[in-house]
Enzyme design. Sequence first.
Site, PDB file in Angstrom:
ATOM      1  N   TRP A   1      75.155 -45.010 -40.649  1.00 15.89           N
ATOM      2  CA  TRP A   1      76.512 -45.633 -40.540  1.00 15.89           C
ATOM      3  C   TRP A   1      76.806 -47.038 -40.708  1.00 15.89           C
ATOM      4  O   TRP A   1      77.542 -47.519 -41.448  1.00 15.89           O
ATOM      5  CB  TRP A   1      77.596 -44.760 -39.547  1.00 15.89           C
ATOM      6  CG  TRP A   1      78.962 -45.036 -39.790  1.00 15.89           C
ATOM      7  CD1 TRP A   1      79.780 -44.514 -40.536  1.00 15.89           C
ATOM      8  CD2 TRP A   1      79.752 -46.038 -39.134  1.00 15.89           C
ATOM      9  NE1 TRP A   1      81.047 -45.067 -40.436  1.00 15.89           N
ATOM     10  CE2 TRP A   1      80.972 -46.201 -39.350  1.00 15.89           C
ATOM     11  CE3 TRP A   1      79.387 -47.211 -38.108  1.00 15.89           C
ATOM     12  CZ2 TRP A   1      81.938 -46.939 -39.100  1.00 15.89           C
ATOM     13  CZ3 TRP A   1      80.104 -48.071 -37.788  1.00 15.89           C
ATOM     14  CH2 TRP A   1      81.563 -47.971 -38.119  1.00 15.89           C
TER      15      TRP A   1
ATOM     16  N   ARG B   1      62.233 -48.255 -30.526  1.00 12.03           N
ATOM     17  CA  ARG B   1      62.870 -48.988 -31.496  1.00 12.03           C
ATOM     18  C   ARG B   1      62.621 -50.409 -31.096  1.00 12.03           C
ATOM     19  O   ARG B   1      61.859 -50.718 -30.220  1.00 12.03           O
ATOM     20  CB  ARG B   1      64.235 -48.374 -31.307  1.00 12.03           C
ATOM     21  CG  ARG B   1      64.376 -46.992 -31.460  1.00 12.03           C
ATOM     22  CD  ARG B   1      65.913 -46.565 -31.883  1.00 12.03           C
ATOM     23  NE  ARG B   1      65.919 -45.244 -32.029  1.00 12.03           N
ATOM     24  CZ  ARG B   1      67.082 -44.712 -32.948  1.00 12.03           C
ATOM     25  NH1 ARG B   1      68.221 -45.333 -33.139  1.00 12.03           N
ATOM     26  NH2 ARG B   1      67.227 -43.501 -33.178  1.00 12.03           N
TER      27      ARG B   1
ATOM     28  N   ASN C   1      63.562 -43.191 -27.547  1.00 16.18           N
ATOM     29  CA  ASN C   1      64.019 -44.418 -27.907  1.00 16.18           C
ATOM     30  C   ASN C   1      63.359 -45.590 -27.922  1.00 16.18           C
ATOM     31  O   ASN C   1      63.845 -46.683 -28.470  1.00 16.18           O
ATOM     32  CB  ASN C   1      65.559 -43.992 -27.857  1.00 16.18           C
ATOM     33  CG  ASN C   1      66.494 -43.204 -28.476  1.00 16.18           C
ATOM     34  OD1 ASN C   1      67.343 -42.654 -27.986  1.00 16.18           O
ATOM     35  ND2 ASN C   1      65.893 -42.770 -29.718  1.00 16.18           N
TER      36      ASN C   1
ATOM     37  N   ASP D   1      74.263 -38.459 -33.637  1.00 18.64           N
ATOM     38  CA  ASP D   1      73.231 -39.140 -34.649  1.00 18.64           C
ATOM     39  C   ASP D   1      73.882 -39.664 -35.497  1.00 18.64           C
ATOM     40  O   ASP D   1      74.650 -39.388 -35.808  1.00 18.64           O
ATOM     41  CB  ASP D   1      72.252 -37.926 -34.878  1.00 18.64           C
ATOM     42  CG  ASP D   1      71.115 -38.476 -35.597  1.00 18.64           C
ATOM     43  OD1 ASP D   1      70.817 -39.683 -35.456  1.00 18.64           O
ATOM     44  OD2 ASP D   1      70.191 -37.841 -36.179  1.00 18.64           O
TER      45      ASP D   1
HETATM   46  C1  FPP Z   1      71.387 -41.910 -32.931  1.00 16.93           C
HETATM   47  O1  FPP Z   1      71.918 -42.596 -33.975  1.00 16.93           O
HETATM   48  C2  FPP Z   1      72.106 -42.443 -31.519  1.00 16.93           C
HETATM   49  C3  FPP Z   1      71.470 -42.874 -30.592  1.00 16.93           C
HETATM   50  C4  FPP Z   1      69.868 -43.158 -30.295  1.00 16.93           C
HETATM   51  C5  FPP Z   1      72.206 -43.725 -29.145  1.00 16.93           C
HETATM   52  C6  FPP Z   1      73.279 -42.902 -29.022  1.00 16.93           C
HETATM   53  C7  FPP Z   1      74.181 -43.676 -28.061  1.00 16.93           C
HETATM   54  C8  FPP Z   1      75.765 -43.934 -28.283  1.00 16.93           C
HETATM   55  C9  FPP Z   1      76.355 -43.122 -29.348  1.00 16.93           C
HETATM   56  C10 FPP Z   1      76.224 -45.064 -27.518  1.00 16.93           C
HETATM   57  C11 FPP Z   1      75.627 -45.160 -26.278  1.00 16.93           C
HETATM   58  C12 FPP Z   1      76.192 -43.998 -25.201  1.00 16.93           C
HETATM   59  C13 FPP Z   1      76.837 -44.139 -24.118  1.00 16.93           C
HETATM   60  C14 FPP Z   1      77.188 -43.090 -23.178  1.00 16.93           C
HETATM   61  C15 FPP Z   1      77.530 -45.615 -23.855  1.00 16.93           C
HETATM   62  P1  FPP Z   1      70.766 -43.205 -34.684  1.00 16.93           P
HETATM   63  O2  FPP Z   1      70.448 -44.943 -34.226  1.00 16.93           O
HETATM   64  O3  FPP Z   1      69.416 -42.521 -34.476  1.00 16.93           O
HETATM   65  O4  FPP Z   1      71.103 -43.444 -36.122  1.00 16.93           O
HETATM   66  P2  FPP Z   1      70.406 -43.289 -37.293  1.00 16.93           P
HETATM   67  O5  FPP Z   1      69.596 -42.021 -37.316  1.00 16.93           O
HETATM   68  O6  FPP Z   1      71.178 -43.199 -38.466  1.00 16.93           O
HETATM   69  O7  FPP Z   1      69.421 -44.286 -37.514  1.00 16.93           O
END
Ligand code: FPP
Length: 228
Positions: free
Chosen positions: A13, A59, A56, A8
């Site tokens: 970031w 989004r 998700n 997360d």
């Molecule tokens: C959460 O951060 C992360 C996600 C919803 C996606 C996670 C995906 C990856 C790390 C990359 C893809 C994975 C692979 C296997 C290629 P957020 O977007 O919710 O961050 P925030 O809470 O700061 O908005």
Amino acid sequence: MHIAIIMDGNGRWASKNNLSRNEGHKIGSEVLQDIIEYAKELNIDYITAYAFSTENWSRSTEEVSGLMKLLENYLARAIKKARSENVKVRVIGKKEGLSAGIIDKIDKLEESTKDKTGTCVTFAINYGGRDEIVRACSNILKDMKEGVIVNTQISQELISQYLDTSGMPDPDLLIRTSGEMRTSNFLPWQLAYTEFYFLEKMWPEFTREDFDEALRMYSLRNRRFGKS
Ligand code: FPP
């Protein structure tokens, strides 16, 4: 034996570093790759990462299509690497809703690594824990009607067998970055006795040292599984 990860904080970031959310996810995928390499070095049997949840999809179109492109490229690279690596790859989650290109790559990757004996890396893609339980129940019902299951009582073992994680041990440790302290519909059945490790860092900042620290904290826990 089994570590589950909620990666997360990519978006926060990225904004802090004047990057787009999708650039944050890209860096996040590189961090994940490094942590998988490290888990292999440490001979961890299972690592399971939450890449895209059923929630998700809500989004922005731009972010969803960016994440789907990232996933597809990642899977394509993994297919190329699979031959020379002793890693078994599994994908959990619902296939419906994913593009034909992604489904095809998931199938190829799972098929080409199914006999590997090293670390099992599982990606949760279009995964939601409640959705997984509903699908498991529907499949049990279907198999009962069709006579595939006969004279069988509903039991925890039976439900476990019908979950996407069938055959895998439950996670011992769940790591979640970004300071959020919740599980967000990730493996609700399987996390029943899992130890949780939350840290403030955002996922793109997560390092091998942070992983070591999570393992160290885990080693200090006293797991009683409900016993005294
Ligand atoms: C959460 O951060 C992360 C996600 C919803 C996606 C996670 C995906 C990856 C790390 C990359 C893809 C994975 C692979 C296997 C290629 P957020 O977007 O919710 O961050 P925030 O809470 O700061 O908005």
